[in-house]
Design an enzyme around this catalytic site. Structure first.
Site, mmCIF file in Angstrom:
data_model
loop_
_atom_site.group_PDB
_atom_site.id
_atom_site.type_symbol
_atom_site.label_atom_id
_atom_site.label_comp_id
_atom_site.label_asym_id
_atom_site.label_seq_id
_atom_site.Cartn_x
_atom_site.Cartn_y
_atom_site.Cartn_z
ATOM 1 N N HIS A 30 0.805 5.196 1.206
ATOM 2 C CA HIS A 30 0.159 6.245 1.990
ATOM 3 C C HIS A 30 0.219 7.540 1.198
ATOM 4 O O HIS A 30 1.286 7.900 0.669
ATOM 5 C CB HIS A 30 0.914 6.483 3.304
ATOM 6 C CG HIS A 30 0.901 5.346 4.271
ATOM 7 N ND1 HIS A 30 0.051 5.304 5.349
ATOM 8 C CD2 HIS A 30 1.638 4.214 4.336
ATOM 9 C CE1 HIS A 30 0.280 4.185 6.041
ATOM 10 N NE2 HIS A 30 1.240 3.523 5.445
ATOM 11 N N HIS B 277 0.843 -1.204 0.000
ATOM 12 C CA HIS B 277 0.000 0.000 0.000
ATOM 13 C C HIS B 277 0.869 1.241 0.000
ATOM 14 O O HIS B 277 1.980 1.242 0.533
ATOM 15 C CB HIS B 277 -0.952 0.011 1.200
ATOM 16 C CG HIS B 277 -0.267 -0.128 2.535
ATOM 17 N ND1 HIS B 277 0.126 -1.349 3.028
ATOM 18 C CD2 HIS B 277 0.083 0.784 3.468
ATOM 19 C CE1 HIS B 277 0.696 -1.185 4.207
ATOM 20 N NE2 HIS B 277 0.692 0.115 4.500
HETATM 21 P P1 DGP Z 1 1.776 0.550 7.482
HETATM 22 O O1 DGP Z 1 2.209 0.769 8.900
HETATM 23 O O2 DGP Z 1 2.612 1.322 6.478
HETATM 24 O O3 DGP Z 1 1.655 -0.912 7.155
HETATM 25 O O4 DGP Z 1 0.330 1.199 7.390
HETATM 26 C C1 DGP Z 1 -0.853 0.523 7.621
HETATM 27 C C2 DGP Z 1 -1.933 1.568 7.742
HETATM 28 O O5 DGP Z 1 -3.174 0.911 7.601
HETATM 29 C C3 DGP Z 1 -1.963 2.309 9.087
HETATM 30 O O6 DGP Z 1 -1.760 3.708 8.864
HETATM 31 C C4 DGP Z 1 -3.343 2.050 9.631
HETATM 32 C C5 DGP Z 1 -4.120 1.521 8.450
HETATM 33 N N1 DGP Z 1 -5.096 0.507 8.773
HETATM 34 C C6 DGP Z 1 -4.889 -0.617 9.499
HETATM 35 N N2 DGP Z 1 -6.026 -1.339 9.574
HETATM 36 C C7 DGP Z 1 -6.954 -0.670 8.837
HETATM 37 C C8 DGP Z 1 -8.325 -0.926 8.536
HETATM 38 O O7 DGP Z 1 -8.939 -1.918 8.930
HETATM 39 N N3 DGP Z 1 -8.968 -0.002 7.782
HETATM 40 C C9 DGP Z 1 -8.333 1.115 7.306
HETATM 41 N N4 DGP Z 1 -9.054 1.976 6.559
HETATM 42 N N5 DGP Z 1 -7.035 1.394 7.570
HETATM 43 C C10 DGP Z 1 -6.364 0.499 8.339
#
Ligand code: DGP
Length: 139
Positions: free
Chosen positions: A102, A100
């Site tokens: 950001h 992903h």
């Molecule tokens: P990273 O630490 O780079 O793997 O970022 C993962 C991101 O995903 C973190 O900023 C929080 C987000 N995140 C985790 N679980 C969920 C979820 O269930 N829904 C959404 N919309 N975001 C999530």
């Protein structure tokens, strides 16, 4: 899909998210733990745990969506600046193991550090920004 992958479940609609943009190969949705208002994520629909194991075509499609959504975030949030961030491995603070990107709007003097802690966002604020950015995405 990765069996217990939360982003695969979001792609499949098994768990809810504030979706901003979707096409055949990619999905963009709001980050549930925004570091700044308008923080969102773009993923390929095909599961890959990280950049290294991604297919070049999935990555190319994902980057096209990143550009599209970043332009919409820029238009709506009018940030001081905007960062892209993509983490690979726990040592880079990756917490969800589905590739992903950001999209992070920056505030002047927001003092944002690379490895921020996760704090719950306000759902109403996230939803309101999701609706505005969604409407601002151009094909
Ligand atoms: P990273 O630490 O780079 O793997 O970022 C993962 C991101 O995903 C973190 O900023 C929080 C987000 N995140 C985790 N679980 C969920 C979820 O269930 N829904 C959404 N919309 N975001 C999530």
């Amino acid at each position: 899909m990765g069996n217990d992958c939360i982003f695969c479940k979001i792609v499949e609609g098994v768990i809810p998210s504030f979706k901003i943009y979707e096409d055949e190969n990619t999905l963009a949705f709001m980050d549930i733990n925004p570091v700044n208002p308008g923080h969102c994520l773009v993923v390929p629909k095909n599961h890959a745990p990280n950049l290294f194991e991604s297919e070049p075509e999935d990555l190319a499609n994902t980057m096209a969506t990143v550009r599209k959504v970043a332009r919409a975030v820029q238009q709506v949030a009018k940030p001081y600046g905007l960062n892209l961030l993509q983490a690979n491995g726990a040592g880079a603070a990756q917490s969800v193991f589905h590739l992903h990107f950001h999209i992070i709007p920056r505030g002047r003097d927001d003092d944002l550090r690379m490895n921020w802690g996760l704090k719950s966002g306000n759902k109403d604020e996230i939803a309101a920004l999701a609706a505005k950015i969604k409407a601002a995405v151009e094909d």
